[in-house]
Design a protein around this motif. Structure first.
Motif, PDB file in Angstrom:
ATOM      1  N   PRO A 218      24.147  22.567  26.758  1.00  0.00           N
ATOM      2  CA  PRO A 218      24.689  23.510  27.744  1.00  0.00           C
ATOM      3  C   PRO A 218      23.754  23.665  28.987  1.00  0.00           C
ATOM      4  O   PRO A 218      23.888  24.397  30.045  1.00  0.00           O
ATOM      5  N   GLY A 219      22.615  23.068  29.020  1.00  0.00           N
ATOM      6  CA  GLY A 219      21.589  22.960  30.098  1.00  0.00           C
ATOM      7  C   GLY A 219      20.182  23.389  29.333  1.00  0.00           C
ATOM      8  O   GLY A 219      20.103  24.333  28.474  1.00  0.00           O
ATOM      9  N   TYR A 220      19.182  22.832  30.207  1.00  0.00           N
ATOM     10  CA  TYR A 220      17.762  23.216  29.734  1.00  0.00           C
ATOM     11  C   TYR A 220      17.056  22.828  30.951  1.00  0.00           C
ATOM     12  O   TYR A 220      16.846  21.784  31.329  1.00  0.00           O
ATOM     13  N   VAL A 221      16.537  24.001  31.540  1.00  0.00           N
ATOM     14  CA  VAL A 221      15.631  23.805  32.924  1.00  0.00           C
ATOM     15  C   VAL A 221      14.356  23.588  32.296  1.00  0.00           C
ATOM     16  O   VAL A 221      13.621  24.536  32.087  1.00  0.00           O
ATOM     17  N   VAL A 222      13.803  22.402  32.499  1.00  0.00           N
ATOM     18  CA  VAL A 222      12.497  22.031  31.967  1.00  0.00           C
ATOM     19  C   VAL A 222      11.734  22.330  32.693  1.00  0.00           C
ATOM     20  O   VAL A 222      10.644  23.240  32.249  1.00  0.00           O
ATOM     21  N   GLY A 223      11.651  22.407  34.018  1.00  0.00           N
ATOM     22  CA  GLY A 223      10.663  22.788  35.051  1.00  0.00           C
ATOM     23  C   GLY A 223      11.235  23.330  36.211  1.00  0.00           C
ATOM     24  O   GLY A 223      12.205  22.890  36.753  1.00  0.00           O
ATOM     25  N   VAL A 224      10.453  24.115  36.941  1.00  0.00           N
ATOM     26  CA  VAL A 224      10.728  24.623  38.228  1.00  0.00           C
ATOM     27  C   VAL A 224       9.363  24.736  39.157  1.00  0.00           C
ATOM     28  O   VAL A 224       8.399  25.130  38.506  1.00  0.00           O
ATOM     29  N   ASP A 225       9.411  24.442  40.337  1.00  0.00           N
ATOM     30  CA  ASP A 225       8.309  24.802  41.254  1.00  0.00           C
ATOM     31  C   ASP A 225       8.603  24.935  42.529  1.00  0.00           C
ATOM     32  O   ASP A 225       9.846  24.531  43.161  1.00  0.00           O
ATOM     33  N   PHE A 226       7.596  25.480  43.449  1.00  0.00           N
ATOM     34  CA  PHE A 226       7.916  25.720  44.937  1.00  0.00           C
ATOM     35  C   PHE A 226       7.185  24.687  45.683  1.00  0.00           C
ATOM     36  O   PHE A 226       6.511  24.044  45.002  1.00  0.00           O
ATOM     37  N   ASP A 227       7.862  24.495  46.766  1.00  0.00           N
ATOM     38  CA  ASP A 227       6.993  23.527  47.764  1.00  0.00           C
ATOM     39  C   ASP A 227       6.068  23.942  48.375  1.00  0.00           C
ATOM     40  O   ASP A 227       5.684  25.305  48.050  1.00  0.00           O
ATOM     41  N   ALA A 228       5.185  23.475  49.043  1.00  0.00           N
ATOM     42  CA  ALA A 228       3.786  24.013  49.651  1.00  0.00           C
ATOM     43  C   ALA A 228       4.052  25.165  50.506  1.00  0.00           C
ATOM     44  O   ALA A 228       3.118  25.865  50.731  1.00  0.00           O
ATOM     45  N   THR A 229       5.338  25.282  51.316  1.00  0.00           N
ATOM     46  CA  THR A 229       5.594  26.445  52.020  1.00  0.00           C
ATOM     47  C   THR A 229       6.200  27.663  51.482  1.00  0.00           C
ATOM     48  O   THR A 229       5.956  28.692  52.021  1.00  0.00           O
ATOM     49  N   GLY A 230       6.570  27.476  50.222  1.00  0.00           N
ATOM     50  CA  GLY A 230       7.069  28.457  49.550  1.00  0.00           C
ATOM     51  C   GLY A 230       8.527  28.941  49.948  1.00  0.00           C
ATOM     52  O   GLY A 230       8.995  29.879  49.688  1.00  0.00           O
ATOM     53  N   THR A 231       9.016  27.927  50.855  1.00  0.00           N
ATOM     54  CA  THR A 231      10.317  28.327  51.272  1.00  0.00           C
ATOM     55  C   THR A 231      11.665  27.639  50.318  1.00  0.00           C
ATOM     56  O   THR A 231      12.573  28.008  50.678  1.00  0.00           O
ATOM     57  N   ARG A 232      11.107  26.777  49.540  1.00  0.00           N
ATOM     58  CA  ARG A 232      12.204  26.179  48.803  1.00  0.00           C
ATOM     59  C   ARG A 232      11.534  25.883  47.364  1.00  0.00           C
ATOM     60  O   ARG A 232      10.486  25.631  47.186  1.00  0.00           O
ATOM     61  N   ALA A 233      12.589  25.968  46.261  1.00  0.00           N
ATOM     62  CA  ALA A 233      11.990  25.531  45.120  1.00  0.00           C
ATOM     63  C   ALA A 233      12.789  24.483  44.505  1.00  0.00           C
ATOM     64  O   ALA A 233      14.109  24.654  44.967  1.00  0.00           O
ATOM     65  N   PHE A 234      12.419  23.833  43.552  1.00  0.00           N
ATOM     66  CA  PHE A 234      13.036  22.747  42.871  1.00  0.00           C
ATOM     67  C   PHE A 234      13.423  22.788  41.407  1.00  0.00           C
ATOM     68  O   PHE A 234      12.189  23.345  40.745  1.00  0.00           O
ATOM     69  N   ALA A 235      14.269  22.737  40.625  1.00  0.00           N
ATOM     70  CA  ALA A 235      14.365  23.000  39.191  1.00  0.00           C
ATOM     71  C   ALA A 235      15.009  21.689  38.721  1.00  0.00           C
ATOM     72  O   ALA A 235      15.986  21.073  38.940  1.00  0.00           O
ATOM     73  N   THR A 236      14.686  21.325  37.478  1.00  0.00           N
ATOM     74  CA  THR A 236      15.073  20.081  36.837  1.00  0.00           C
ATOM     75  C   THR A 236      15.927  20.371  35.479  1.00  0.00           C
ATOM     76  O   THR A 236      15.579  21.564  34.841  1.00  0.00           O
ATOM     77  N   ASP A 237      17.166  19.834  35.446  1.00  0.00           N
ATOM     78  CA  ASP A 237      17.968  20.072  34.013  1.00  0.00           C
ATOM     79  C   ASP A 237      17.833  18.932  33.333  1.00  0.00           C
ATOM     80  O   ASP A 237      18.203  17.714  33.681  1.00  0.00           O
ATOM     81  N   PHE A 238      17.531  19.263  32.157  1.00  0.00           N
ATOM     82  CA  PHE A 238      17.173  18.238  31.147  1.00  0.00           C
ATOM     83  C   PHE A 238      18.695  17.563  30.762  1.00  0.00           C
ATOM     84  O   PHE A 238      19.057  16.299  30.680  1.00  0.00           O
ATOM     85  N   CYS A 239      19.771  18.348  30.563  1.00  0.00           N
ATOM     86  CA  CYS A 239      21.060  17.788  30.036  1.00  0.00           C
ATOM     87  C   CYS A 239      21.863  17.044  30.904  1.00  0.00           C
ATOM     88  O   CYS A 239      22.518  16.232  30.634  1.00  0.00           O
ATOM     89  N   ASP A 240      21.768  17.439  32.310  1.00  0.00           N
ATOM     90  CA  ASP A 240      22.419  16.605  33.468  1.00  0.00           C
ATOM     91  C   ASP A 240      21.415  15.769  34.012  1.00  0.00           C
ATOM     92  O   ASP A 240      22.166  14.652  34.719  1.00  0.00           O
ATOM     93  N   GLY A 241      20.254  15.779  33.904  1.00  0.00           N
ATOM     94  CA  GLY A 241      19.420  14.975  34.466  1.00  0.00           C
ATOM     95  C   GLY A 241      19.475  15.017  36.061  1.00  0.00           C
ATOM     96  O   GLY A 241      19.315  14.170  36.852  1.00  0.00           O
ATOM     97  N   THR A 242      19.410  16.335  36.414  1.00  0.00           N
ATOM     98  CA  THR A 242      19.420  16.674  37.828  1.00  0.00           C
ATOM     99  C   THR A 242      18.363  17.359  38.578  1.00  0.00           C
ATOM    100  O   THR A 242      17.513  17.958  37.762  1.00  0.00           O
ATOM    101  N   LEU A 243      18.037  17.140  39.811  1.00  0.00           N
ATOM    102  CA  LEU A 243      17.300  18.155  40.521  1.00  0.00           C
ATOM    103  C   LEU A 243      17.678  18.994  41.594  1.00  0.00           C
ATOM    104  O   LEU A 243      18.537  18.326  42.371  1.00  0.00           O
ATOM    105  N   ALA A 244      17.830  20.197  41.560  1.00  0.00           N
ATOM    106  CA  ALA A 244      18.330  21.177  42.249  1.00  0.00           C
ATOM    107  C   ALA A 244      17.300  22.031  43.352  1.00  0.00           C
ATOM    108  O   ALA A 244      16.106  22.226  42.643  1.00  0.00           O
TER     109      ALA A 244
END
Length: 254
Positions: A218-244
């Motif tokens: 059903p989903g597993y967000v392995v990791g999440v992190d901010f960019d250097a400016t702090g204005t955007r964050a990125f998250a990885t989903d193990f199940c779908d293999g996506t980067l949001a």
């Protein structure tokens, strides 16, 4: 002779001259089936990295801290804007698998949260738990917390769903506890409200239409992190293999 045995040393952080090690399961026999429901602990060590070789020894004051719930899965060092050192402990709670559907040929293995989750706050200088930020049945994943460059927001994913959770770190600078006082609950009940996204109101990641079946993953967000400016964050989903990616307008604080 050791006083007890623990299993799953799940994370470590160095803050205020000490090494903090999260250990999920406390007990004389970590192999027992009920071990995951025993108290979570953070072991505290005096740590001198400048010595040759570096020196480490159990802290003479507060060598063992108990977490507010089961299964602490990581520890993240955090220095507030005013210079106070904290350790933020991810308490994931008990986790399990959804029951298999005997009517289907495949074996389902979707995860589910079985216990309350939280972010516990340790004052590193005082070496004691001063607050907890409840997240509900969130099942936070096991990576370090992502803290934006301004030190205002911490993000963590879910180990059982495509969800992100967030807490406001601003109230930590104002925390003052008398000796022996119980930790504050930062949900507006006994202290400021530091909850931004929790299990009741999470920040959802999009799923792929042709992605993994919800019953098996059903989903597993392995990791999440901010960019250097702090204005955007990125998250990885193990199940779908996506980067949001998410813009800062979605963090939910003012």
């Amino acid at each position: 002779q050791p006083s007890y045995f623990s299993s799953y040393t799940s994370g470590a952080a160095v803050a205020s001259g000490a090494l903090f090690v999260a250990t999920s399961n406390l007990g004389a026999n970590p192999g027992r089936p009920d071990t995951q429901f025993l108290p979570g602990t953070v072991l505290v060590f005096d740590f001198d990295a400048s010595a040759t070789p570096p020196r480490v020894s159990p802290s003479a004051t507060g060598a063992v801290l108990f977490t507010s719930g089961f299964n602490p899965t990581h520890a993240t060092a955090y220095r507030s804007p005013s210079g106070r050192d904290f350790v933020l402990v991810t308490v994931s709670g008990a986790l399990g698998l959804a029951p298999d559907d005997p009517a289907t040929p495949e074996r389902e293995a979707g995860g589910q949260a079985l216990g309350e989750a939280a972010i516990d706050v340790i004052d590193a200088a005082e070496r004691r738990l001063v607050a907890t930020i409840p997240l509900g049945l969130a099942a936070p994943s096991f990576d370090r917390l992502a803290i934006d460059p301004t030190g205002r927001v911490a993000l963590v994913g879910s180990a059982v769903a495509r969800r992100l959770f967030a807490v406001d770190l601003a109230p930590l600078d104002t925390l003052v506890l008398a000796p022996g006082a119980v930790p504050l609950v930062l949900d507006g009940s006994t202290g400021p409200d530091a909850v931004i996204f929790d299990a009741v109101s999470p920040l959802a990641l999009p799923s792929r239409p042709n992605g993994a079946p919800a019953a098996t993953c059903p989903g597993y967000v392995v990791g999440v992190d901010f960019d250097a400016t702090g204005t955007r964050a990125f998250a990885t989903d193990f199940c779908d293999g996506t980067l949001a990616g998410y813009a800062s307008v979605t963090w939910g604080y003012s």
